[in-house]
Scaffold this motif. Structure first.
Motif, PDB file in Angstrom:
ATOM      1  N   GLY A   3      -4.491  39.172  18.354  1.00 54.61           N
ATOM      2  CA  GLY A   3      -3.756  38.431  19.384  1.00 54.61           C
ATOM      3  C   GLY A   3      -2.657  37.560  18.806  1.00 54.61           C
ATOM      4  O   GLY A   3      -2.340  36.496  19.332  1.00 54.61           O
ATOM      5  N   HIS A   4      -2.071  38.028  17.711  1.00 56.01           N
ATOM      6  CA  HIS A   4      -1.032  37.203  17.079  1.00 56.01           C
ATOM      7  C   HIS A   4       0.230  37.146  17.937  1.00 56.01           C
ATOM      8  O   HIS A   4       0.735  38.176  18.392  1.00 56.01           O
ATOM      9  CB  HIS A   4      -0.668  37.769  15.703  1.00 56.01           C
ATOM     10  CG  HIS A   4      -1.754  37.561  14.695  1.00 56.01           C
ATOM     11  ND1 HIS A   4      -1.950  36.359  14.081  1.00 56.01           N
ATOM     12  CD2 HIS A   4      -2.709  38.382  14.233  1.00 56.01           C
ATOM     13  CE1 HIS A   4      -2.976  36.457  13.256  1.00 56.01           C
ATOM     14  NE2 HIS A   4      -3.467  37.679  13.332  1.00 56.01           N
ATOM     15  N   CYS A   5       0.705  35.955  18.153  1.00 53.01           N
ATOM     16  CA  CYS A   5       1.976  35.735  18.828  1.00 53.01           C
ATOM     17  C   CYS A   5       2.376  34.291  18.534  1.00 53.01           C
ATOM     18  O   CYS A   5       1.794  33.666  17.646  1.00 53.01           O
ATOM     19  CB  CYS A   5       1.878  36.016  20.334  1.00 53.01           C
ATOM     20  SG  CYS A   5       0.610  35.069  21.188  1.00 53.01           S
ATOM     21  N   VAL A  45       5.472  34.301  22.985  1.00 54.47           N
ATOM     22  CA  VAL A  45       6.389  35.381  22.618  1.00 54.47           C
ATOM     23  C   VAL A  45       5.661  36.277  21.627  1.00 54.47           C
ATOM     24  O   VAL A  45       5.060  35.785  20.670  1.00 54.47           O
ATOM     25  CB  VAL A  45       7.674  34.831  21.960  1.00 54.47           C
ATOM     26  CG1 VAL A  45       8.605  35.977  21.591  1.00 54.47           C
ATOM     27  CG2 VAL A  45       8.376  33.837  22.887  1.00 54.47           C
ATOM     28  N   SER A  46       5.709  37.574  21.915  1.00 52.61           N
ATOM     29  CA  SER A  46       5.118  38.526  20.977  1.00 52.61           C
ATOM     30  C   SER A  46       6.230  39.416  20.434  1.00 52.61           C
ATOM     31  O   SER A  46       6.807  39.139  19.385  1.00 52.61           O
ATOM     32  CB  SER A  46       4.028  39.330  21.685  1.00 52.61           C
ATOM     33  OG  SER A  46       3.479  40.266  20.823  1.00 52.61           O
ATOM     34  N   SER A  47       6.609  40.452  21.166  1.00 54.80           N
ATOM     35  CA  SER A  47       7.706  41.309  20.716  1.00 54.80           C
ATOM     36  C   SER A  47       9.070  40.686  21.012  1.00 54.80           C
ATOM     37  O   SER A  47      10.077  41.071  20.414  1.00 54.80           O
ATOM     38  CB  SER A  47       7.617  42.659  21.430  1.00 54.80           C
ATOM     39  OG  SER A  47       7.845  42.476  22.816  1.00 54.80           O
ATOM     40  N   GLY A  48       9.127  39.774  21.963  1.00 53.71           N
ATOM     41  CA  GLY A  48      10.403  39.194  22.394  1.00 53.71           C
ATOM     42  C   GLY A  48      11.050  39.984  23.525  1.00 53.71           C
ATOM     43  O   GLY A  48      12.105  39.596  24.037  1.00 53.71           O
ATOM     44  N   ALA A  95      13.012  27.576  19.381  1.00 55.09           N
ATOM     45  CA  ALA A  95      12.130  26.944  18.391  1.00 55.09           C
ATOM     46  C   ALA A  95      10.710  27.432  18.604  1.00 55.09           C
ATOM     47  O   ALA A  95      10.313  27.748  19.727  1.00 55.09           O
ATOM     48  CB  ALA A  95      12.177  25.424  18.548  1.00 55.09           C
ATOM     49  N   VAL A  96       9.972  27.496  17.517  1.00 55.08           N
ATOM     50  CA  VAL A  96       8.551  27.867  17.592  1.00 55.08           C
ATOM     51  C   VAL A  96       7.722  26.582  17.593  1.00 55.08           C
ATOM     52  O   VAL A  96       7.880  25.744  16.703  1.00 55.08           O
ATOM     53  CB  VAL A  96       8.154  28.758  16.393  1.00 55.08           C
ATOM     54  CG1 VAL A  96       6.656  29.055  16.418  1.00 55.08           C
ATOM     55  CG2 VAL A  96       8.955  30.059  16.404  1.00 55.08           C
ATOM     56  N   ILE A  97       6.855  26.438  18.587  1.00 54.48           N
ATOM     57  CA  ILE A  97       5.977  25.264  18.628  1.00 54.48           C
ATOM     58  C   ILE A  97       4.764  25.497  17.743  1.00 54.48           C
ATOM     59  O   ILE A  97       4.386  24.643  16.946  1.00 54.48           O
ATOM     60  CB  ILE A  97       5.557  24.943  20.080  1.00 54.48           C
ATOM     61  CG1 ILE A  97       6.799  24.527  20.887  1.00 54.48           C
ATOM     62  CG2 ILE A  97       4.480  23.868  20.122  1.00 54.48           C
ATOM     63  CD1 ILE A  97       6.521  24.186  22.342  1.00 54.48           C
ATOM     64  N   THR A  98       4.147  26.682  17.867  1.00 51.65           N
ATOM     65  CA  THR A  98       2.997  26.987  17.009  1.00 51.65           C
ATOM     66  C   THR A  98       2.745  28.490  16.972  1.00 51.65           C
ATOM     67  O   THR A  98       3.026  29.198  17.954  1.00 51.65           O
ATOM     68  CB  THR A  98       1.727  26.245  17.502  1.00 51.65           C
ATOM     69  OG1 THR A  98       0.653  26.510  16.614  1.00 51.65           O
ATOM     70  CG2 THR A  98       1.302  26.673  18.895  1.00 51.65           C
TER      71      THR A  98
END
Ligand code: PRP
Length: 221
Positions: A98-100, A167-170, A182-185
């Motif tokens: 479940g990586h994203c 967001v996974s593939s975008g 920006a990436v929060i986590t």
């Protein structure tokens, strides 16, 4: 794994299931066929040869089912765990599935200098707590509009300047004229356990944790 008493496991609906299913098989959890049928309206599913019931719930609700004891165990995204921050949940294992990422996105072309000179932003999101915390650290007040889905629509419809969502593939951002600012986590799925269940059934639950740890390590090898 040695489960003797009835055990209820909350499993999220959606795309994570295809990654989870091989790990369930590896530890000897074989749900009845209806569990894999997207058209089935059933919400509870028995497992072959084990006193285990799987309940299929929304990914955002897994932590709540476990925190309030409706399920003993669950598989839950770290995004949801961070958003709710339940003290009654023990999270012993990263399932490495479940990586994203949880990101801020804005309409393409208006995001070159994110948050410079802004003291207030309006954000559409399912994650008001994480959003407010992120912006507060930058000295910015985030006004959050809470939505449960189709969040990517909000900027184009004039409801918000930006969104905070997974967001996974975008592909969903791209299809809706948005880009990541920006990436929060980073996010992955965790095995979670109700703390009082863990205390009272530590041998059984401990054997389950170790079984899943072995399956996760085997998959990574
Ligand atoms: C999630 C998320 C985004 C999308 C991102 O929704 O809310 O909309 O996936 O994935 P992508 O970057 O690969 O396009 P999901 O499809 O899980 O449905 P949901 O709205 O029910 O959460």
């Amino acid at each position: 794994m040695n489960i003797k008493q009835p055990l209820t496991i909350a499993v999220p609906k959606g795309r994570i299931l295809s990654e989870l299913e091989p790990l369930l098989s590896k530890v000897g959890i074989y749900p009845e066929a209806a569990f894999f049928d997207e058209n089935s309206r059933a919400l509870q599913f028995e497992c072959k040869g084990q006193p285990i019931t799987l309940i299929r719930v929304r990914s955002f609700d897994v932590a709540t089912f476990v925190a309030f004891g409706g399920a003993h165990v669950g598989f839950c995204g770290s995004d949801v765990l961070m958003e709710f921050d339940y003290s009654d949940i023990y999270m012993p294992l990263d399932m490495n599935i479940g990586h994203c990422r949880l990101s801020i996105a804005a309409p393409v072309g208006v995001s070159e200098k994110p948050f410079a000179r802004e003291s207030h932003v309006r954000i559409a999101t399912k994650y008001p707590n994480l959003t407010r915390q992120f912006f507060a650290k930058k000295g910015i007040q985030a006004e959050c509009i809470k939505l449960s889905g189709a969040i990517e629509l909000a900027p184009a419809l004039g409801m918000a300047d930006r969104i905070v969502d997974l967001v996974s593939s975008g592909a969903t951002l791209k299809a809706n004229g948005l880009e990541e600012v920006a990436v929060i986590t980073q996010v992955s799925s965790r095995l979670i356990i109700n703390r009082s269940v863990y205390k009272t059934r530590s041998a059984e639950i401990g054997s389950m944790i170790e079984a899943f740890r072995g399956a996760v390590d085997e998959r990574a090898a």
